[in-house]
Scaffold this motif. Structure first.
Motif, PDB file in Angstrom:
ATOM      1  N   VAL A 111      -3.337 -16.156 -22.953  1.00  0.00           N
ATOM      2  CA  VAL A 111      -2.148 -15.353 -22.641  1.00  0.00           C
ATOM      3  C   VAL A 111      -2.620 -14.136 -21.852  1.00  0.00           C
ATOM      4  O   VAL A 111      -3.389 -13.308 -22.372  1.00  0.00           O
ATOM      5  N   LEU A 112      -2.190 -14.026 -20.604  1.00  0.00           N
ATOM      6  CA  LEU A 112      -2.561 -12.891 -19.762  1.00  0.00           C
ATOM      7  C   LEU A 112      -1.565 -11.761 -19.979  1.00  0.00           C
ATOM      8  O   LEU A 112      -0.353 -11.956 -19.862  1.00  0.00           O
ATOM      9  N   LEU A 113      -2.094 -10.591 -20.312  1.00  0.00           N
ATOM     10  CA  LEU A 113      -1.251  -9.436 -20.587  1.00  0.00           C
ATOM     11  C   LEU A 113      -1.532  -8.344 -19.562  1.00  0.00           C
ATOM     12  O   LEU A 113      -2.687  -8.053 -19.252  1.00  0.00           O
ATOM     13  N   GLY A 114      -0.460  -7.748 -19.044  1.00  0.00           N
ATOM     14  CA  GLY A 114      -0.622  -6.661 -18.085  1.00  0.00           C
ATOM     15  C   GLY A 114       0.701  -6.297 -17.463  1.00  0.00           C
ATOM     16  O   GLY A 114       1.555  -7.160 -17.242  1.00  0.00           O
ATOM     17  N   PRO A 115       0.930  -5.021 -17.163  1.00  0.00           N
ATOM     18  CA  PRO A 115       2.179  -4.601 -16.531  1.00  0.00           C
ATOM     19  C   PRO A 115       2.340  -5.272 -15.169  1.00  0.00           C
ATOM     20  O   PRO A 115       1.429  -5.265 -14.354  1.00  0.00           O
ATOM     21  N   GLU A 116       3.494  -5.858 -14.938  1.00  0.00           N
ATOM     22  CA  GLU A 116       3.717  -6.609 -13.711  1.00  0.00           C
ATOM     23  C   GLU A 116       3.553  -5.747 -12.466  1.00  0.00           C
ATOM     24  O   GLU A 116       2.986  -6.158 -11.468  1.00  0.00           O
ATOM     25  N   ASP A 117       4.051  -4.497 -12.528  1.00  0.00           N
ATOM     26  CA  ASP A 117       3.992  -3.665 -11.336  1.00  0.00           C
ATOM     27  C   ASP A 117       2.557  -3.338 -10.961  1.00  0.00           C
ATOM     28  O   ASP A 117       2.182  -3.299  -9.804  1.00  0.00           O
ATOM     29  N   LYS A 118       1.707  -3.148 -11.972  1.00  0.00           N
ATOM     30  CA  LYS A 118       0.328  -2.816 -11.678  1.00  0.00           C
ATOM     31  C   LYS A 118      -0.444  -4.032 -11.190  1.00  0.00           C
ATOM     32  O   LYS A 118      -1.351  -3.914 -10.386  1.00  0.00           O
ATOM     33  N   ILE A 119      -0.077  -5.214 -11.675  1.00  0.00           N
ATOM     34  CA  ILE A 119      -0.777  -6.414 -11.228  1.00  0.00           C
ATOM     35  C   ILE A 119      -0.442  -6.700  -9.774  1.00  0.00           C
ATOM     36  O   ILE A 119      -1.289  -7.076  -8.984  1.00  0.00           O
ATOM     37  N   LEU A 120       0.826  -6.486  -9.392  1.00  0.00           N
ATOM     38  CA  LEU A 120       1.244  -6.822  -8.052  1.00  0.00           C
ATOM     39  C   LEU A 120       0.798  -5.792  -7.024  1.00  0.00           C
ATOM     40  O   LEU A 120       0.408  -6.122  -5.914  1.00  0.00           O
ATOM     41  N   LYS A 121       0.843  -4.517  -7.364  1.00  0.00           N
ATOM     42  CA  LYS A 121       0.525  -3.461  -6.417  1.00  0.00           C
ATOM     43  C   LYS A 121      -0.955  -3.099  -6.522  1.00  0.00           C
ATOM     44  O   LYS A 121      -1.332  -2.069  -7.053  1.00  0.00           O
ATOM     45  N   THR A 122      -1.785  -3.992  -5.982  1.00  0.00           N
ATOM     46  CA  THR A 122      -3.223  -3.757  -6.103  1.00  0.00           C
ATOM     47  C   THR A 122      -3.673  -2.598  -5.245  1.00  0.00           C
ATOM     48  O   THR A 122      -4.701  -1.977  -5.518  1.00  0.00           O
ATOM     49  N   ASP A 123      -2.906  -2.266  -4.170  1.00  0.00           N
ATOM     50  CA  ASP A 123      -3.358  -1.186  -3.308  1.00  0.00           C
ATOM     51  C   ASP A 123      -3.143   0.181  -3.937  1.00  0.00           C
ATOM     52  O   ASP A 123      -3.531   1.190  -3.367  1.00  0.00           O
ATOM     53  N   SER A 124      -2.509   0.234  -5.112  1.00  0.00           N
ATOM     54  CA  SER A 124      -2.311   1.522  -5.772  1.00  0.00           C
ATOM     55  C   SER A 124      -3.595   2.038  -6.401  1.00  0.00           C
ATOM     56  O   SER A 124      -3.695   3.193  -6.756  1.00  0.00           O
ATOM     57  N   THR A 125      -4.605   1.165  -6.530  1.00  0.00           N
ATOM     58  CA  THR A 125      -5.882   1.583  -7.087  1.00  0.00           C
ATOM     59  C   THR A 125      -6.839   1.921  -5.957  1.00  0.00           C
ATOM     60  O   THR A 125      -7.147   1.069  -5.143  1.00  0.00           O
ATOM     61  N   PRO A 126      -7.307   3.160  -5.879  1.00  0.00           N
ATOM     62  CA  PRO A 126      -8.174   3.537  -4.775  1.00  0.00           C
ATOM     63  C   PRO A 126      -9.535   2.872  -4.865  1.00  0.00           C
ATOM     64  O   PRO A 126      -9.988   2.498  -5.938  1.00  0.00           O
ATOM     65  N   ILE A 127     -10.162   2.720  -3.712  1.00  0.00           N
ATOM     66  CA  ILE A 127     -11.510   2.196  -3.689  1.00  0.00           C
ATOM     67  C   ILE A 127     -12.443   3.183  -4.385  1.00  0.00           C
ATOM     68  O   ILE A 127     -12.343   4.387  -4.202  1.00  0.00           O
ATOM     69  N   ALA A 128     -13.342   2.654  -5.176  1.00  0.00           N
ATOM     70  CA  ALA A 128     -14.243   3.522  -5.930  1.00  0.00           C
ATOM     71  C   ALA A 128     -15.121   4.333  -4.994  1.00  0.00           C
ATOM     72  O   ALA A 128     -15.547   3.863  -3.952  1.00  0.00           O
ATOM     73  N   LYS A 129     -15.384   5.563  -5.399  1.00  0.00           N
ATOM     74  CA  LYS A 129     -16.270   6.424  -4.636  1.00  0.00           C
ATOM     75  C   LYS A 129     -17.720   6.084  -4.954  1.00  0.00           C
ATOM     76  O   LYS A 129     -18.031   5.443  -5.935  1.00  0.00           O
ATOM     77  N   LYS A 130     -18.595   6.588  -4.091  1.00  0.00           N
ATOM     78  CA  LYS A 130     -20.016   6.458  -4.385  1.00  0.00           C
ATOM     79  C   LYS A 130     -20.386   7.422  -5.500  1.00  0.00           C
ATOM     80  O   LYS A 130     -19.860   8.523  -5.553  1.00  0.00           O
ATOM     81  N   PRO A 131     -21.307   7.028  -6.342  1.00  0.00           N
ATOM     82  CA  PRO A 131     -21.777   7.984  -7.345  1.00  0.00           C
ATOM     83  C   PRO A 131     -22.346   9.217  -6.683  1.00  0.00           C
ATOM     84  O   PRO A 131     -23.006   9.141  -5.656  1.00  0.00           O
ATOM     85  N   LYS A 132     -22.089  10.362  -7.280  1.00  0.00           N
ATOM     86  CA  LYS A 132     -22.555  11.617  -6.717  1.00  0.00           C
ATOM     87  C   LYS A 132     -24.059  11.746  -6.871  1.00  0.00           C
ATOM     88  O   LYS A 132     -24.614  11.422  -7.903  1.00  0.00           O
ATOM     89  N   LEU A 133     -24.695  12.256  -5.812  1.00  0.00           N
ATOM     90  CA  LEU A 133     -26.127  12.467  -5.839  1.00  0.00           C
ATOM     91  C   LEU A 133     -26.432  13.949  -5.869  1.00  0.00           C
ATOM     92  O   LEU A 133     -25.545  14.790  -5.743  1.00  0.00           O
ATOM     93  N   GLY A 134     -27.679  14.269  -6.019  1.00  0.00           N
ATOM     94  CA  GLY A 134     -28.075  15.665  -6.164  1.00  0.00           C
ATOM     95  C   GLY A 134     -28.188  16.399  -4.861  1.00  0.00           C
ATOM     96  O   GLY A 134     -29.173  17.055  -4.574  1.00  0.00           O
ATOM     97  N   GLY A 135     -27.189  16.344  -4.012  1.00  0.00           N
ATOM     98  CA  GLY A 135     -27.217  17.063  -2.754  1.00  0.00           C
ATOM     99  C   GLY A 135     -26.285  16.421  -1.756  1.00  0.00           C
ATOM    100  O   GLY A 135     -25.801  15.314  -1.947  1.00  0.00           O
TER     101      GLY A 135
END
Length: 924
Positions: free
Chosen positions: A174-198
């Motif tokens: 049984v797959l569980l998840g809000p329909e709007d969030k499953i359909l609107k994949t572009d609402s999740t931003p691309i992950a940033k690079k981990p921050k480095l020391g400079g």
């Protein structure tokens, strides 16, 4: 425990190439035997089935549920620390085929890397993962330090339209998840690079993230070679655009499913009733084929024309009971209609009503009125087993047993753990049957009871209670709620019942008794305590609490009952702390030591995490600590600090962390990476003034200087030196053979913490694995003029106490032994060398076993000298499949067996699961 000093000369740096290759044949044989057993079992349904809690889901504990059948085993979720609890409680996983994951979070998958390596070593040929899409990417992300060569990991297609089925059960997804969030994949931003020391580190990030180093390739190099070795980096301009496009495409596909969780509706296979022979005789059925027809459910006609119904001569068939496993991370995920066929609504057949529903749902959703209403629809006959952070059970008795005994030596260095989740049993008065002949024995008995009573009272007074509430508010009367505790069992076949009899409990008097009954221990303890009083309280200067060192993990490779994998806390002061290495289960160790209420206060002081090298037993616990620290910061009323923790680690760690960040959970805001490569010693005036650690990081930590050096263990392995202030300096070796570079940066240290994986007689094996022996570690301390040396990172064959050389014991004023949950201030360092004598008596049985094994090795060496065709003694020990038991020591440990676990498996299978540090691809 005296050892004759001896040296093993390494005649060739390529010695490893001539050694027997570990275990491939054994693994193949185990796989073949397993397949034959599985084929025979396919014809029959299971006769014994129960669900057993391995980890309760409490904060710091895994949330793992074990499904036992007399044919196969299954896991539901596999949190960090799963294999440690499985080992302690004899929960054997050698028949494991399928692992069901409800959600792609570290809480559910943190134990998979370590467990997978163990399963591979015991001959499991294939593991099938069930869960959200992209779950198997975990193995791609960890491929540099989780080497899977002998076991296949496959991903099941979890579709609502296709069920999983084997001879044990049928599972509906049984797959569980809000329909709007499953359909609107572009609402999740691309992950940033981990921050480095400079700001100028983007190019270095690209180089590190394409790291293809083999961290398990053993090469014996000189320190100069290590110093001049640069990381293996892919050229920046080779296929960069194509790679970026491919990565973004994969990420977009994964994000389509990233909001889904998977629930499992499991139905056991029907089991036919058994023939009642007395009734067969009564109806006149004679031995022959008619009995088989009746057993299979067919009615038969006897030669005299009499009809015999199958149901009249059989016990009733057992329709497969139903159980449901689900996780609803947010109330918007809940889809009541998906479970409607199993509601107790007077319309569904009784066999559809689940016997138990297992809830991984977090407390804030579990207590939602809508969710409670959903639960009530299953009716009064359904039990609800809750595995979430509201529980408190950490699950281990063994860690308390060890700490209570060590607490006898010194209550400051070995404080009782603040995990009060395991109930303590107390029986006042002397042990039954104890013979008190004489005032001395009577005095010892009084001392035992006095100590045990004091420790028992400390347990009672600790924060929290031993009980687990199922919810913050009162539960509706109709709901049968069961708060999960380790080894809680729900039997599904042949009977259906709740069984809590095997749940761990503390037997404090027994722990004290074990030590006090050893001849000479009481006298040795009294002598040590007088010495402590003289040294500690005879000083005129004030006792400083900081800096302080807390050892959380002091074992190598695989967590054992008493020694977890590497983790050490350096508390600079009450506002600042640094964690040195972070093996699996580190956060759980923090919870045990500081307590579930005070651990967040500690985490808010955690300013830096140092990772020495990229073997899994030194960094796989990092994500859990990062996430726990974020929770601790979010809990404070005032505005939470926005600064991330400084991560001092080999730069190549970003390859693993960035993949996890993109494909599982966002963690890039939780750390600022400062590569260990940037902290290498530099003789320039600017470096001498403060080192390469940025001023902001030094100020946050409250230290003068932090520097690293290359050490000889694996590529990108580092040692560390921390100048706390003008008075105190601490050096940490990580994993290494004796290394001049470490001596250089550690000159005149107050304290050297050095790995001592093996005893001196195994120097050849230690060299092959690029580790140090006890004497080698001590000699490094002498070379750098360290005031004190503490040995750590012991092979799990020394689960209680390492075996020291006779010369060390006779002339030891500077060396101490590390234990899990030991804390030491700089003022108390001089006490450590005097502790070994009472420790030898406390763990006398273990010491005797070590001596017997040493004698056996000596005999093998003698035979080898007489018959050169025999393998070397070290190779026999290293690669024999019959010696796995020497990782765990005493008969007392072997007797810590709970009747609920599957003890019908052979000792040979258990030996295979109790994998040594010689046989693991996760070698430290």
């Amino acid at each position: 425990m005296l050892v004759n000093s001896g040296k093993i000369r390494i005649t060739s740096k390529h010695m490893y190439a001539s050694m027997p290759k570990p275990n491939s044949g054994r693994i193949f044989d185990a796989q073949r035997q397993r397949q034959q057993i599985n084929k025979k079992a396919e014809k029959y349904g299971p006769s014994t089935v129960y669900l057993q809690v391995l980890g309760s889901g409490a904060r710091g504990a895994p949330n793992t549920l074990y499904l036992f059948t007399d044919q196969k085993r299954y896991l539901f979720n596999c949190g960090e620390g799963t294999q440690r609890l499985a080992h302690e409680h004899k929960v054997k996983l050698s028949k494991l085929d399928h692992i069901f994951i409800t959600n792609k979070t570290w809480r559910n998958i943190g134990g998979l890397p370590g467990l997978s390596l163990t399963l591979q070593d015991v001959g499991v040929p294939n593991i099938t993962l069930h869960g959200p899409d992209g779950l198997d990417e975990l193995y791609n992300a960890t491929k540099r330090f989780v080497i899977m060569k002998e076991m296949n990991v496959t991903m099941a297609k979890c579709s609502p339209s296709v069920d999983f089925e084997d001879n044990v059960m049928t599972v509906k997804y049984v797959l569980l998840g809000p329909e709007d969030k499953i359909l609107k994949t572009d609402s999740t931003p691309i992950a940033k690079k981990p921050k480095l020391g400079g700001e100028n580190h983007d190019s270095k990030f690209e180089e590190f993230i394409h790291d293809d180093t083999d961290y398990y390739k053993r090469e014996v190099k000189s320190p100069d070679e290590l110093k001049n070795t640069s990381p293996k980096l892919k050229p920046k301009n080779v296929g960069k655009d194509a790679l970026k496009s491919k990565n973004e495409k994969v990420l977009h596909e994964l994000q389509k499913q990233s909001h889904c969780t998977v629930a499992y509706i499991c139905t056991l296979k029907k089991r036919l009733g058994t023939l009642v022979l007395e009734k067969c005789v009564e109806f006149g059925v004679k031995p022959g084929p008619l009995l088989g027809q009746l057993k299979s459910g067919q009615d038969v006609v006897l030669p005299n024309g009499k009809l015999v119904r199958s149901k009249d001569v059989k016990t009733p068939d057992d329709p497969g009971p139903v159980f449901i496993v689900l996780e609803v991370p947010d109330i918007s995920y809940l889809k009541e209609s998906e479970f409607a066929a199993h509601y107790d609504d007077k319309m569904n057949p009784p066999e559809n009503i689940p016997t138990v529903v297992v809830h991984y749902t977090p407390p804030h959703v579990f207590n939602d009125p809508k969710y409670r209403a959903f639960m009530s629809q299953f009716g009064a006959t359904t039990r609800h087993l809750v595995l979430n952070a509201h529980n408190s059970c950490m699950g281990s008795e063994a860690v308390h047993r060890s700490q209570h005994r060590l607490h006898l030596l010194d209550e400051d260095m070995f404080p009782l753990l603040r995990d009060a989740s395991v109930p303590a049993l107390w029986a006042p008065g002397p042990r039954a049957g104890a013979a008190l002949d004489g005032a001395r024995l009577r005095g010892i008995e009084e001392l035992k009871n006095k100590i045990a009573e004091a420790q028992f009272q400390n347990i009672i007074n600790m924060e929290g209670s031993c009980g687990d509430a199922s919810a913050d508010g009162a539960a509706p009367a109709r709901l049968d709620l069961v708060a999960a505790r380790t080894l809680t069992a729900l039997h599904l076949r042949p009977k259906r019942a709740l069984d809590r009899s095997a749940e761990p409990k503390l037997h404090i008097q027994e722990y004290i008794q074990e030590a006090m009954d050893v001849d000479g221990f009481v006298e040795s303890l009294e002598k040590f305590r007088k010495l402590v009083e003289k040294i500690r309280y005879g000083k005129t200067q004030s006792q400083q609490e900081y800096p302080k060192v807390v050892f959380l993990g002091t074992g190598s490779c695989i967590p054992s009952k008493t020694r977890n994998t590497s983790a050490i806390v350096l508390q600079i002061d009450e506002r600042s702390a640094m964690l040195m290495d972070c093996g699996e289960g580190t956060f759980g160790q923090l919870v045990r030591f500081f307590g579930p209420k005070k651990v967040n206060a500690f985490l808010r002081t955690l300013k830096a995490i140092y990772i020495s090298h990229l073997h899994a037993d030194h960094h796989i616990g990092l994500i859990d600590v990062l996430q726990a620290r974020r929770q601790a910061l979010d809990e404070v009323d005032e505005e939470a600090p926005t600064t991330s923790v400084y991560l001092l680690a080999p730069g190549q760690i970003v390859s693993w962390l960035s993949i996890y960040d993109k494909e599982f959970e966002r963690i890039q805001d939780e750390f600022t990476l400062i590569p260990n490569q940037d902290l290498l010693e530099d003789k320039s005036p600017e470096w001498e003034a403060g080192g390469a650690l940025p001023a902001a990081a030094r100020a946050a930590l409250g230290v003068r200087r932090v520097r690293t050096c290359h050490v000889a263990h694996c590529p990108n392995a580092f040692g560390l030196a921390v100048d706390v202030d003008e008075r105190y300096k601490l050096t940490y070796s990580g994993d290494t053979i004796p290394c001049a570079e470490l001596v250089s940066i550690g000159k005149n240290s107050t304290l050297l913490i050095h790995e001592a994986t093996m005893e001196d007689e195994l120097a050849g094996e230690a060299r092959i694995k690029m580790h140090s022996t006890t004497s080698q570690a001590i000699n490094i301390g002498k070379e750098m003029n360290a005031k004190y040396t503490i040995l750590t990172h012991f092979s799990q064959r020394y689960a209680r106490l390492p075996r020291l050389n006779a010369n060390i014991l006779n002339d030891n004023n500077t060396v101490g032994i590390a234990f899990d949950n030991m804390q030491i201030t700089m003022n108390d360092l001089e006490l450590l060398p005097h502790m070994y004598a009472p420790l030898q008596l406390m763990f006398a049985e273990h010491c005797v076993e070590l001596e017997l094994k040493a004698a056996n090795r000596a005999r093998l060496k003698d035979k080898q000298r007489l018959s050169p065709t025999l393998p070397m003694a070290n190779s026999i020990r290293s690669y024999s499949t019959n010696n796995h038991k020497d990782e765990e020591t005493t008969d007392n440990d072997k007797n810590e067996h709970n009747g609920t676990t599957d003890n019908n498996e052979s000792d040979h299978q258990r030996n295979g699961e109790n994998v040594t540090d010689n046989d693991r691809n996760i070698m430290s």
